[in-house]
Design an enzyme around this catalytic site. Structure first.
Site, PDB file in Angstrom:
ATOM      1  N   HIS A  50       0.854  -1.192   0.000  1.00  0.00           N
ATOM      2  CA  HIS A  50       0.000   0.000   0.000  1.00  0.00           C
ATOM      3  C   HIS A  50       0.888   1.240   0.000  1.00  0.00           C
ATOM      4  O   HIS A  50       2.103   1.134   0.176  1.00  0.00           O
ATOM      5  CB  HIS A  50      -0.909   0.004   1.243  1.00  0.00           C
ATOM      6  CG  HIS A  50      -0.170  -0.022   2.531  1.00  0.00           C
ATOM      7  ND1 HIS A  50      -0.070  -1.131   3.344  1.00  0.00           N
ATOM      8  CD2 HIS A  50       0.571   0.938   3.134  1.00  0.00           C
ATOM      9  CE1 HIS A  50       0.684  -0.847   4.382  1.00  0.00           C
ATOM     10  NE2 HIS A  50       1.097   0.408   4.293  1.00  0.00           N
TER      11      HIS A  50
HETATM   12  P1  TYD Z   1      -2.545  -3.347   8.750  1.00  0.00           P
HETATM   13  O1  TYD Z   1      -1.258  -4.079   8.680  1.00  0.00           O
HETATM   14  O2  TYD Z   1      -2.570  -1.942   8.272  1.00  0.00           O
HETATM   15  O3  TYD Z   1      -3.628  -4.123   7.988  1.00  0.00           O
HETATM   16  P2  TYD Z   1      -3.480  -4.873   6.604  1.00  0.00           P
HETATM   17  O4  TYD Z   1      -2.898  -6.198   6.954  1.00  0.00           O
HETATM   18  O5  TYD Z   1      -4.878  -4.941   6.103  1.00  0.00           O
HETATM   19  O6  TYD Z   1      -2.585  -4.041   5.737  1.00  0.00           O
HETATM   20  O7  TYD Z   1      -3.126  -3.381  10.214  1.00  0.00           O
HETATM   21  C1  TYD Z   1      -3.560  -4.537  10.830  1.00  0.00           C
HETATM   22  C2  TYD Z   1      -4.487  -4.135  11.947  1.00  0.00           C
HETATM   23  O8  TYD Z   1      -3.799  -3.352  12.904  1.00  0.00           O
HETATM   24  C3  TYD Z   1      -5.670  -3.327  11.485  1.00  0.00           C
HETATM   25  O9  TYD Z   1      -6.793  -3.747  12.249  1.00  0.00           O
HETATM   26  C4  TYD Z   1      -5.328  -1.928  11.883  1.00  0.00           C
HETATM   27  C5  TYD Z   1      -4.457  -2.107  13.074  1.00  0.00           C
HETATM   28  N1  TYD Z   1      -3.434  -1.063  13.233  1.00  0.00           N
HETATM   29  C6  TYD Z   1      -3.584  -0.108  14.216  1.00  0.00           C
HETATM   30  O10 TYD Z   1      -4.594  -0.065  14.947  1.00  0.00           O
HETATM   31  N2  TYD Z   1      -2.600   0.834  14.393  1.00  0.00           N
HETATM   32  C7  TYD Z   1      -1.490   0.850  13.608  1.00  0.00           C
HETATM   33  O11 TYD Z   1      -0.605   1.729  13.815  1.00  0.00           O
HETATM   34  C8  TYD Z   1      -1.346  -0.116  12.572  1.00  0.00           C
HETATM   35  C9  TYD Z   1      -0.145  -0.111  11.661  1.00  0.00           C
HETATM   36  C10 TYD Z   1      -2.346  -1.061  12.416  1.00  0.00           C
END
Ligand code: TYD
Length: 133
Positions: A50
């Protein structure tokens, strides 16, 4: 591509080595958030692909076993982090993911913004449209 290496001072003596960084000094922004990624599985490389609208990040693998992949909409590049005092600065609007990490790898990320799902650009076509503007 605006990816930059941040080389931290390394203080070494008979006890070992120490590196450090401070907000708005080595880290080129106000630190708002720190998160880390661990228990990594190589099957799930694509999970983190992303870009961000505004968030800038500095990233480091604590035991270095990772390849970082970037796409700014014009060129794609891959880098490996090889030195314990060298971090990578990722500006906003750069698509990125990581791969070839070992199970023990812990990725540490320092971010310029609080977490906000609206700041993510997950769809590749949305990203390309944004870059063209
Ligand atoms: P993320 O890695 O962004 O999701 P994806 O695997 O879809 O790319 O995040 C995973 C989960 O963690 C999502 O529920 C959002 C949460 N999260 C936070 O709450 N704070 C943060 O700083 C990050 C990076 C993620």
């Amino acid at each position: 591509m605006e990816i930059k290496y941040i080389e931290l001072s390394k203080k070494s003596d008979e006890r070992g080595s120490l590196s450090f960084m401070e907000s708005n000094k080595e880290i080129p922004f106000d630190i708002k958030r720190v998160y880390y990624i661990y228990d990594l599985k190589n099957d799930w490389n694509i999970r983190w692909e992303h870009a961000h609208h505004e968030t800038e990040q500095v990233i480091f693998c604590l035991n270095w076993k990772v390849t970082l992949w970037f796409d700014d909409g014009k060129e794609k590049t891959e880098i490996k982090i090889g030195e314990p005092n060298v971090w990578v600065y990722i500006p906003a609007k750069i698509r990125h993911y990581m791969k070839d990490f070992s199970d023990e790898c812990v990725l540490l990320v320092i971010a310029s913004k609080y977490y906000d799902e609206a700041d993510y650009i997950r769809n590749y076509n949305d990203f390309i449209q944004l870059i063209k503007k």
